[in-house]
Design a protein around this motif. Structure first.
Motif, mmCIF file in Angstrom:
data_model
loop_
_atom_site.group_PDB
_atom_site.id
_atom_site.type_symbol
_atom_site.label_atom_id
_atom_site.label_comp_id
_atom_site.label_asym_id
_atom_site.label_seq_id
_atom_site.Cartn_x
_atom_site.Cartn_y
_atom_site.Cartn_z
ATOM 1 N N VAL A 225 0.672 -1.258 -0.125
ATOM 2 C CA VAL A 225 0.019 0.165 0.044
ATOM 3 C C VAL A 225 1.054 1.266 -0.044
ATOM 4 N N THR A 226 0.326 2.020 -0.783
ATOM 5 C CA THR A 226 1.286 3.465 -0.916
ATOM 6 C C THR A 226 0.445 4.568 -1.052
ATOM 7 N N ILE A 227 0.764 5.771 -0.238
ATOM 8 C CA ILE A 227 -0.245 6.971 -0.634
ATOM 9 C C ILE A 227 0.984 7.958 -1.478
ATOM 10 N N PRO A 228 0.666 8.277 -2.614
ATOM 11 C CA PRO A 228 1.635 9.123 -3.213
ATOM 12 C C PRO A 228 1.787 10.418 -2.427
ATOM 13 N N LYS A 229 3.004 10.840 -2.483
ATOM 14 C CA LYS A 229 3.490 12.156 -1.810
ATOM 15 C C LYS A 229 2.622 13.473 -2.383
ATOM 16 N N ASN A 230 2.365 14.129 -1.530
ATOM 17 C CA ASN A 230 1.512 15.482 -1.739
ATOM 18 C C ASN A 230 0.322 15.173 -2.721
ATOM 19 N N GLU A 231 -0.098 13.934 -2.741
ATOM 20 C CA GLU A 231 -1.451 13.669 -3.380
ATOM 21 C C GLU A 231 -2.343 12.746 -2.244
ATOM 22 N N VAL A 232 -2.545 13.573 -1.136
ATOM 23 C CA VAL A 232 -3.298 12.820 -0.167
ATOM 24 C C VAL A 232 -4.804 13.116 -0.144
ATOM 25 N N PHE A 233 -5.463 12.473 -0.664
ATOM 26 C CA PHE A 233 -7.063 12.820 -0.548
ATOM 27 C C PHE A 233 -7.687 12.001 0.782
ATOM 28 N N ALA A 234 -8.491 12.830 1.573
ATOM 29 C CA ALA A 234 -9.052 12.441 2.878
ATOM 30 C C ALA A 234 -10.531 12.682 2.903
ATOM 31 N N SER A 235 -11.146 11.670 3.894
ATOM 32 C CA SER A 235 -12.423 11.823 3.894
ATOM 33 C C SER A 235 -12.894 11.161 5.053
ATOM 34 N N TYR A 236 -14.089 11.717 5.891
ATOM 35 C CA TYR A 236 -14.921 10.983 6.965
ATOM 36 C C TYR A 236 -16.061 10.348 6.556
ATOM 37 N N TYR A 237 -16.371 9.301 7.249
ATOM 38 C CA TYR A 237 -17.573 8.787 7.449
ATOM 39 C C TYR A 237 -18.432 9.358 8.604
ATOM 40 N N MET A 238 -19.761 9.544 8.469
ATOM 41 C CA MET A 238 -20.445 10.107 9.544
ATOM 42 C C MET A 238 -21.399 9.236 10.007
ATOM 43 N N GLN A 239 -21.587 9.237 11.584
ATOM 44 C CA GLN A 239 -22.382 8.623 12.165
ATOM 45 C C GLN A 239 -23.831 9.367 12.338
ATOM 46 N N ALA A 240 -24.899 8.860 12.358
ATOM 47 C CA ALA A 240 -26.238 9.522 12.756
ATOM 48 C C ALA A 240 -27.336 8.552 13.454
ATOM 49 N N ILE A 241 -28.000 9.074 14.330
ATOM 50 C CA ILE A 241 -28.921 8.416 15.069
ATOM 51 C C ILE A 241 -30.373 8.666 14.271
ATOM 52 N N SER A 242 -31.175 7.606 14.201
ATOM 53 C CA SER A 242 -32.454 7.984 13.551
ATOM 54 C C SER A 242 -33.313 8.743 14.359
ATOM 55 N N ALA A 243 -34.086 9.734 13.970
ATOM 56 C CA ALA A 243 -35.023 10.226 14.518
ATOM 57 C C ALA A 243 -36.109 9.396 15.148
ATOM 58 N N ASP A 244 -36.348 8.644 14.342
ATOM 59 C CA ASP A 244 -37.581 7.551 14.793
ATOM 60 C C ASP A 244 -36.790 6.099 15.203
ATOM 61 N N HIS B 245 -35.074 1.594 18.763
ATOM 62 C CA HIS B 245 -34.245 1.574 20.233
ATOM 63 C C HIS B 245 -33.290 2.620 20.417
ATOM 64 N N PRO B 246 -33.981 3.765 20.900
ATOM 65 C CA PRO B 246 -33.105 5.258 21.058
ATOM 66 C C PRO B 246 -32.046 5.025 21.953
ATOM 67 N N ALA B 247 -32.336 4.280 23.087
ATOM 68 C CA ALA B 247 -31.220 4.319 24.128
ATOM 69 C C ALA B 247 -30.068 3.485 23.765
ATOM 70 N N ALA B 248 -30.319 2.212 23.001
ATOM 71 C CA ALA B 248 -29.368 1.451 22.391
ATOM 72 C C ALA B 248 -28.498 2.206 21.381
ATOM 73 N N ALA B 249 -29.325 3.043 20.487
ATOM 74 C CA ALA B 249 -28.639 3.742 19.545
ATOM 75 C C ALA B 249 -27.833 4.875 20.133
ATOM 76 N N ARG B 250 -27.990 5.491 21.090
ATOM 77 C CA ARG B 250 -26.971 6.483 21.784
ATOM 78 C C ARG B 250 -25.928 5.698 22.460
ATOM 79 N N LEU B 251 -26.425 4.600 23.184
ATOM 80 C CA LEU B 251 -25.072 3.642 23.746
ATOM 81 C C LEU B 251 -24.141 3.284 22.518
ATOM 82 N N TRP B 252 -24.693 2.801 21.308
ATOM 83 C CA TRP B 252 -23.893 2.474 20.271
ATOM 84 C C TRP B 252 -22.860 3.582 19.976
#
Length: 366
Positions: free
Chosen positions: A266-285, A288-295
């Motif tokens: 695996v290599t990441i080319p120098k000065n060609e670093v593309f980054a991204s996050y993945y987001m967490q979200a809890i359904s408003a509906d 299992h709302p408490a379990a969702a928050r504990l997760w």
């Protein structure tokens, strides 16, 4: 077409994902002499709805179940994360449509809305999270202050748990270490994407990584590179490729697995670093709302963050954990090396780039 990039500085000490994260102390639950709040499983924080972690755990155990969507076991260690959560808290985790894309996660929730089988939580690409903010419940996890500001919605309706850098996985027996994405244009070498960049976030990220020049992304440049690969008969499927452009945690996991592990690098080319996050979200509906928050508390805890790191993903709280000496240093040392400022697209930049890719990919690459 040149797109202005949002650039942040990488920490050379630990190859951190983004050095912009705040490093203030995490918020603490109610003190022993402070009255506990009324129990509210749909509260916007541990303190306001439960008061203590023990009360949240108790409420989640009473629900006894959690439904997740779009979490394949081989993605950033989710198989182990789900098992660890279930064993730790005695909560049954049901995983539905594990191969769903971010958009398909939202569609699945709409289809199952009002039933006990509806997903409680989501794991989403940034643009999908932003587009569907109204569907999510606000919740600020205990480690909220450690999450970079650009990786969370102010009220807590979505926030990052992990991210990564785009990389090149390659077989050194078939191709020399690529010094750049442009070096992939090598007659006789088969190169692959993880999917269609018009439909899959990781494939879109690969195109944008290939578009970097002087630190600035240009969607036209990325599409052109893959068009040249296609025209030269060098673009193929991942299972037949000598090089695959994908997130570093996917390529690193392949290198560490029994699937060609002796050869894959695996290599990441120098000065060609593309980054991204993945987001967490809890359904408003959430059924299992408490379990969702504990997760979410578990995912953003030191334990959960180190489980992501073990699977080569870069935790959202990585910098703060390193400062507090709670980061798994051995796991961090196994991350692919990167040098240069990571480039992160904001929503307008993503929209502009995706419009170009959607308009030109079929015609130029097919």
């Amino acid at each position: 077409m040149t797109i202005r990039a949002c650039v942040v500085t990488i920490s050379s000490a630990a190859v951190l994902l983004f050095a912009a994260s705040a490093c203030s102390k995490t918020s603490s639950p109610s003190s022993p002499d402070k009255p506990l709040p009324p129990l509210n499983p749909r509260a916007d924080s541990l303190e306001s709805g439960f008061g203590t972690m023990d009360r949240l755990v108790e409420a989640a155990k009473k629900e006894g179940a959690l439904t997740v969507v779009g979490l394949p076991g081989g993605w950033v260690g989710y198989k182990e994360i789900i098992a660890r959560f279930s064993d730790k808290y005695g909560i049954k985790v049901t995983s539905i449509v594990p191969e769903a894309s971010s958009k398909q996660e939202i569609d699945t929730a709409a289809r199952l809305k009002g039933t006990n089988q509806a997903p409680d939580v989501f794991d989403l690409a940034l643009e999908v999270a932003v587009a569907n903010t109204k569907l999510f419940a606000p919740y600020r996890v205990t480690g909220w202050a450690d999450i970079p500001d650009e990786a969370k919605e102010q009220r807590g309706r979505w926030f990052a748990a992990y991210g990564g850098y785009m990389s090149i996985g390659y077989d050194p027996r078939k191709v020399p270490a690529p010094a750049s994405y442009g070096a992939l244009v090598r007659p006789g070498t088969i190169v692959a994407l993880p999917g269609d960049p018009r439909q899959m976030a990781s494939a879109f990220g690969a195109v944008m990584a290939a578009s970097l020049g002087s630190g600035l992304p240009d969607a036209a440049r990325g599409v052109d590179l893959f068009a040249r690969l296609k025209k030269g008969g060098m673009l193929g499927r991942p299972d037949q490729a000598a090089a695959v452009v994908d997130w570093d945690y996917m390529n690193a996991a392949r290198a560490a697995s029994g699937q060609g592990a002796a050869a894959w690098r695996v290599t990441i080319p120098k000065n060609e670093v593309f980054a991204s996050y993945y987001m967490q979200a809890i359904s408003a509906d959430a059924p299992h709302p408490a379990a969702a928050r504990l997760w979410e508390e578990f995912l953003l805890s030191d334990e959960g963050q180190n489980l992501f790191l073990k699977a080569y993903a870069r935790p959202a709280r990585m910098e703060a954990m390193e400062m507090r000496d709670t980061l798994d240093a051995d796991a961090a040392a196994r991350l692919p090396e990167a040098s240069g400022d990571p480039v992160i697209l904001n929503i307008p930049e993503q929209d502009q780039a995706k419009s170009y890719v959607t308009a030109h990919w079929g015609q130029m690459v097919g």
